[in-house]
Every structure is written in C-alpha cells, then in structure tokens.
Design an enzyme around this catalytic site. Structure first.
Site, mmCIF file in Angstrom:
data_model
loop_
_atom_site.group_PDB
_atom_site.id
_atom_site.type_symbol
_atom_site.label_atom_id
_atom_site.label_comp_id
_atom_site.label_asym_id
_atom_site.label_seq_id
_atom_site.Cartn_x
_atom_site.Cartn_y
_atom_site.Cartn_z
ATOM 1 N N ALA A 146 0.545 -1.066 -0.101
ATOM 2 C CA ALA A 146 0.444 -0.216 -0.342
ATOM 3 C C ALA A 146 1.092 1.636 -0.402
ATOM 4 C CB ALA A 146 -0.734 0.192 0.737
ATOM 5 N N GLY B 121 0.849 -5.107 0.875
ATOM 6 C CA GLY B 121 -0.700 -4.904 0.316
ATOM 7 C C GLY B 121 -0.378 -5.522 -0.744
ATOM 8 N N GLU C 211 -0.744 -9.352 -1.256
ATOM 9 C CA GLU C 211 -1.457 -9.782 -0.221
ATOM 10 C C GLU C 211 -2.865 -9.182 -1.323
ATOM 11 O OE1 GLU C 211 -1.889 -6.482 2.890
ATOM 12 O OE2 GLU C 211 -2.721 -7.465 4.430
ATOM 13 N N GLU D 136 5.158 -4.675 7.292
ATOM 14 C CA GLU D 136 4.370 -3.584 8.283
ATOM 15 C C GLU D 136 4.520 -3.910 9.104
ATOM 16 O OE1 GLU D 136 2.716 -6.285 6.092
ATOM 17 O OE2 GLU D 136 1.263 -5.119 4.860
#
Ligand code: HXC
Length: 291
Positions: free
Chosen positions: A99, A142, A145, A165
C-alpha cells in the site's frame, strides 16, 4: 498514455461489452482514464483480460487511485463475455511494494475506521472469473496481499514475497494474516508477519504460496498461456469450480463437500456439461458456449 489508449482501443475492438463495461472503456480510450495501469486483452483469441500495474517510480505502490482503477477494469472484464480469465501483473522490478505508505502516513484512526479504509480492495477477491497474479520482483505488504486475493499466483524466479508491515508499526490489513496463514501454514506466516522478512520465489513455491516459478522474461507469457487454457473452458462452469475451491477456505469439510456436490449437480443443468461429455464420447474437442 499512448500505450494505454491503444490498449483501450484493443479492448473495445475485441469485446462484446455490456453497456456499463463499454462506458468504462470508452472513458479510458477517449479521456485516458487510467493513470496507474495499462489495460489490454491478450491471447490468440483475445480472451484473457490483462492489467499491468504501472507506477514504476513508486514500485507500483498501491495508492487509492490505482486500486480504484483496477476495480473499474475488473468490472469491465467481468461484464465482457469474451474474457474468460484475467491476469494482473506489475513490472520486472515490482509486482507491488505495498500500500502507498506516503498516502497512509498521516491518516488518523477516525479516517480509517470512519471511511472504511481499503474496503474497496476486496473487489479483487469477489471477481467470478479466474484471476492470475504474475509476480516479478517485490510483492510486499499490500502487494503480497493483492497477489493472494487472486486465484493462482505464478512467480518470476527473482520475485520476493513478504509482509513487512510490522517494521512500519502496523500489521497486514488486506488479508495478509489470514490468506498467508492458510497458504503457507502458521509457522512460516507468523515468521513473515512478525519479522518482516521476505521469502524468495523458490521458498514461496515450496510453501505452496505460488503454483509455478518461471524465468523472469517468460513469466507473463506463461501466465497468458494459463489464462488461455482457462478461457477455453466453459466460463459458467469455471465460475462454479472457483466458487467451490474458494468455499474450502470458509466452510467445514462436510459443508464444503455438500456445496461442491450441489454445484456438481448444477453443471448438469448447463449445455456446456452436455457438450463436454458428448465431445469426449465423439472423440472431438468440446466447443463450449458458456451456456
Ligand atoms: C510508497 C514506495 C513504497 C510504498 C517504495 N516506494 N515502496 N512509496 N509506498 N509502499 C517508493 C520509494 O519511496 C521510492 O520513492 C521509490 O518507491 C523506490 O523505492 P526505493 O526504496 O528507493 O527502492 P529500493 O531501494 O530498490 O527498495 C525497494 C523496497 C523498498 C525494498 C521495496 O522500497 C521498501 O521497503 N518499500 C516499502 C515496502 C513496504 O513496507 N511495504 C508495505 C507497505 S504497508 P522516492 O520518491 O523516495 O524515490 C502495506 C499495508 C497494507 O502494504 C495494509 C492493507 C492493504
């Protein structure tokens, strides 16, 4: 932008698009709607939807705008009767480095919770058509993911997967603790989530996170070949098969087997099931019509 618009043109030329999908691609071809992705249709029959994340300066960091664009194109491919499989890829250096940290840096809890931050990412995991992630380079946070929301992951031999993260003082928020654990088991998932360490493509293959590893420059063409194979089958029946496999993550064994049996029975309501078995008996290739 030229490539983007050429891609959008191709998309229009080879599609029998429903009105909503047509509107989405029209906006793209005329207004250069897609800033962060390239869109195309691949394969001999142009039946493989193709999305390439294209934010090279940020290693394809998944900013809101990029994920909104991916969602729109997935809607368009879902509605496109010619598309039987979808590929999502990045660059040779990065599938996606996570992200967008710069976008998240100053967000407050109130904004995240109140605005249901990142809820729209789920679109990737609700697509009915099979989605293949072709991962070269970094698939972190992300990015990892995002790949795990897809149905099949192919990796280039230099790919690296991780959930870093924890090093940013947060935890995975788009399925990293859930899908990774189901894919590789508790010990390795815990290790990745708690240390932020990365695993190589080969380790990812060994642990069941990815199904195949290819030389970097062959990854995308191999993913397209897989997409073409899938798109050559009945789209209707593929959707049932996907639904049944995905149910294995949600249901007990007894419930899952029951759902599978019902879907299996349901294939007998399709023309394609009849055609598939008749073609076998007549020693010819089945011509599925998605009915
Ligand atoms: C925003 C990013 C980014 C990210 C890289 N960049 N990752 N920008 N968000 N996730 C930007 C850098 O700031 C830099 O821009 C440019 O991309 C190139 O990155 P470098 O770090 O210079 O490249 P390199 O030295 O090759 O290192 C590559 C890297 C490193 C190991 C992938 O960039 C990195 O560690 N990135 C962060 C990975 C990460 O923590 N991902 C998880 C994010 S959190 P400038 O302009 O400075 O040159 C997350 C939460 C998910 O994903 C929660 C639910 C979705």
């Amino acid at each position: 932008m030229a490539l983007l618009c050429r891609s959008a043109g191709l998309l229009l030329k080879h599609s029998k698009l429903l009105p909503s999908a047509l509107a989405a691609t029209r906006q793209c071809s005329s207004g250069g709607q897609y800033q962060y992705i390239l869109v195309d249709k691949k394969g001999e029959k142009k039946n493989v939807g193709f999305i390439q994340l294209n934010r090279p300066k940020a290693l394809n960091a998944l900013c809101d705008g990029l994920m909104m664009e991916v969602g729109k194109v997935l809607d368009a491919f879902e509605a496109d009767s010619e598309v039987g499989a979808i590929i999502i890829t990045g660059s040779e250096k990065a599938f996606a480095a996570g992200a967008d940290i710069k976008e998240m840096q100053n967000r407050t809890f109130q904004e995240c919770y109140g605005g249901n931050f990142l809820a729209h990412w789920n679109r990737v995991s609700t697509v009915k058509k099979p989605v293949i992630a072709a991962v070269n380079g970094f698939a972190l946070g992300g990015g990892c993911e995002f790949a795990m929301m897809c149905d099949i992951i192919y990796a280039g031999e230099k790919a690296q997967f991780g959930q870093p993260e924890i090093l940013l003082g947060t935890i995975p928020g788009a399925g990293g603790t859930q899908r990774l654990t189901r894919a590789v088991g508790k010990s390795l998932a815990m290790e990745l989530v708690l240390t932020g360490d990365r695993i190589s493509a080969q380790e990812a293959k060994q642990s069941g996170l990815v199904s195949k590893v290819f030389p970097v420059d062959q990854l995308v063409s191999e993913a397209i070949k897989c997409g073409e194979k899938i798109a050559g089958n009945s789209k209707l029946v593929s959707a049932m098969a996907k639904e049944a496999v995905n149910a294995a993550f949600e249901l007990t064994l007894a419930e899952g087997n029951r759902l599978e049996k019902r879907l299996f029975h349901a294939t007998f309501a399709t023309e394609d099931r009849k055609e598939g078995m008749t073609a076998f008996v007549e020693k010819r290739k089945a011509a599925f019509q998605d009915k």
